[in-house]
Design an enzyme around this catalytic site. Structure first.
Site, PDB file in Angstrom:
ATOM      1  N   LEU A 154      11.145 -20.197  -5.064  1.00 48.32           N
ATOM      2  CA  LEU A 154      10.142 -19.278  -4.502  1.00 48.32           C
ATOM      3  C   LEU A 154       8.810 -19.453  -5.221  1.00 48.32           C
ATOM      4  O   LEU A 154       8.760 -19.402  -6.455  1.00 48.32           O
ATOM      5  CB  LEU A 154      10.627 -17.822  -4.663  1.00 48.32           C
ATOM      6  CG  LEU A 154       9.634 -16.733  -4.236  1.00 48.32           C
ATOM      7  CD1 LEU A 154       9.394 -16.758  -2.727  1.00 48.32           C
ATOM      8  CD2 LEU A 154      10.125 -15.350  -4.661  1.00 48.32           C
ATOM      9  N   ASP A 209       0.825  -1.207   0.000  1.00 46.17           N
ATOM     10  CA  ASP A 209       0.000   0.000   0.000  1.00 46.17           C
ATOM     11  C   ASP A 209       0.860   1.259   0.000  1.00 46.17           C
ATOM     12  O   ASP A 209       1.965   1.271   0.555  1.00 46.17           O
ATOM     13  CB  ASP A 209      -0.908  -0.016   1.241  1.00 46.17           C
ATOM     14  CG  ASP A 209      -2.088   0.929   1.092  1.00 46.17           C
ATOM     15  OD1 ASP A 209      -2.356   1.380  -0.042  1.00 46.17           O
ATOM     16  OD2 ASP A 209      -2.740   1.217   2.104  1.00 46.17           O
ATOM     17  N   HIS A 253       2.258   3.476  -9.075  1.00 50.26           N
ATOM     18  CA  HIS A 253       2.145   2.031  -9.337  1.00 50.26           C
ATOM     19  C   HIS A 253       3.382   1.530 -10.087  1.00 50.26           C
ATOM     20  O   HIS A 253       3.861   0.420  -9.843  1.00 50.26           O
ATOM     21  CB  HIS A 253       0.866   1.730 -10.117  1.00 50.26           C
ATOM     22  CG  HIS A 253      -0.386   2.038  -9.343  1.00 50.26           C
ATOM     23  ND1 HIS A 253      -0.560   1.655  -8.034  1.00 50.26           N
ATOM     24  CD2 HIS A 253      -1.518   2.725  -9.682  1.00 50.26           C
ATOM     25  CE1 HIS A 253      -1.749   2.073  -7.605  1.00 50.26           C
ATOM     26  NE2 HIS A 253      -2.335   2.727  -8.581  1.00 50.26           N
TER      27      HIS A 253
END
Ligand code: FPP
Length: 259
Positions: A138, A27, A44
């Site tokens: 991962l 955020d 963004h």
């Protein structure tokens, strides 16, 4: 010289004290851009670079699963131009990053309701998911069109379909069965949840899976994420006593309990 300047930055704790699965609400992109008098979409784009920082950190420290909240079910209600810019960014990232992630042993998965996404993005998501590295270092789960309530509802629907078809008895529905139908089934629940941007809530992320997850919040805006922020979260996490409903004595290492 200030004390902060002389204090060494906290290094990450030993691997045994690190989370196996990290879940993150990224955020603060919009505020990061607004503070620079730039459009939110620039935030963004900067946020996409912070994704790389977080992935690199997990790979460097052997954290085996990372779940990132990239786009919530509610984010569809943002202004049309912001949603459009996010879609373009997702597509660009899928086009530019997937092969390199695969080469580095990262297996990409997407969780959430994809029905609202353009076909091009849905197809690129499917292609990325099919690229499974021989040695997965991962599991990178990207939550898109995701909501924790949606997740629980879709799991319930799936169980109900089995009951209706006579494949499952209602009495056999328990937490394990429901958990098996949730988006991250097969992966350990997140050990650590991080939210950047200063808000203290989980905003309909992984509602079921976060039941015993340690929560950590920082004022740092997502695009400003760096290793020192992640180290600080890891140090704090390593010091937590995770009791899972037991007593301190039961989980103390001397008693052979869960750390
Ligand atoms: C929340 O910040 C962030 C988002 C809704 C989008 C997250 C997207 C990225 C980090 C880039 C792409 C990432 C991937 C994994 C494909 P906000 O806009 O709510 O910030 P604000 O609270 O400051 O307004």
């Amino acid at each position: 010289m200030s004390q902060a300047a002389t204090m060494p930055a906290p290094a990450a704790p030993p691997a045994a004290r690190l989370p196996r699965h990290l879940a993150v609400i990224m955020d603060g992109n919009g505020r990061w851009a607004q503070r620079r008098n730039r459009p939110r979409t620039l935030g963004h784009r900067a946020g996409a670079k912070a994704v790389q920082v977080c992935v690199d950190y997990c790979l460097a420290h052997g954290i085996g699963a990372l779940t990132l909240f990239a786009f919530s079910s509610e984010n569809w209600n943002r202004p049309e131009d912001e949603v459009g810019a996010l879609m373009k960014l997702f597509l660009r990232m899928l086009d530019s990053e997937v092969d390199e992630l695969h080469r580095r042993g990262v297996h990409l998965g997407f969780i959430g309701d994809r029905s609202g996404f353009p076909d091009t993005i849905r197809e690129r998501m499917r292609q990325a998911e099919r690229q499974v590295p021989a040695d997965v270092r991962l599991a990178l789960n990207i939550a898109v069109g995701y909501g924790g309530r949606w997740d629980i509802a879709q799991a319930c629907r799936s169980l109900a379909e089995d009951v209706a078809a006579g494949r499952l008895a209602p009495a056999d529905i328990d937490e394990t069965r429901l958990g098996e139908r949730l988006s991250l089934a097969g992966q350990p629940a997140p050990d650590l949840f991080i939210r950047t941007g200063g808000d203290l809530r989980i905003s309909n992320f992984l509602l079921w899976q976060l039941a015993y997850t340690e929560l950590w919040f920082t004022e740092t805006l997502w695009p400003d994420l760096d290793d020192s922020v992640l180290d600080a979260a890891m140090v704090d996490f390593a010091e937590r006593e995770r009791r899972f409903g037991l007593t301190s004595a039961q989980v103390a290492p001397a008693a052979g309990g869960v750390a």
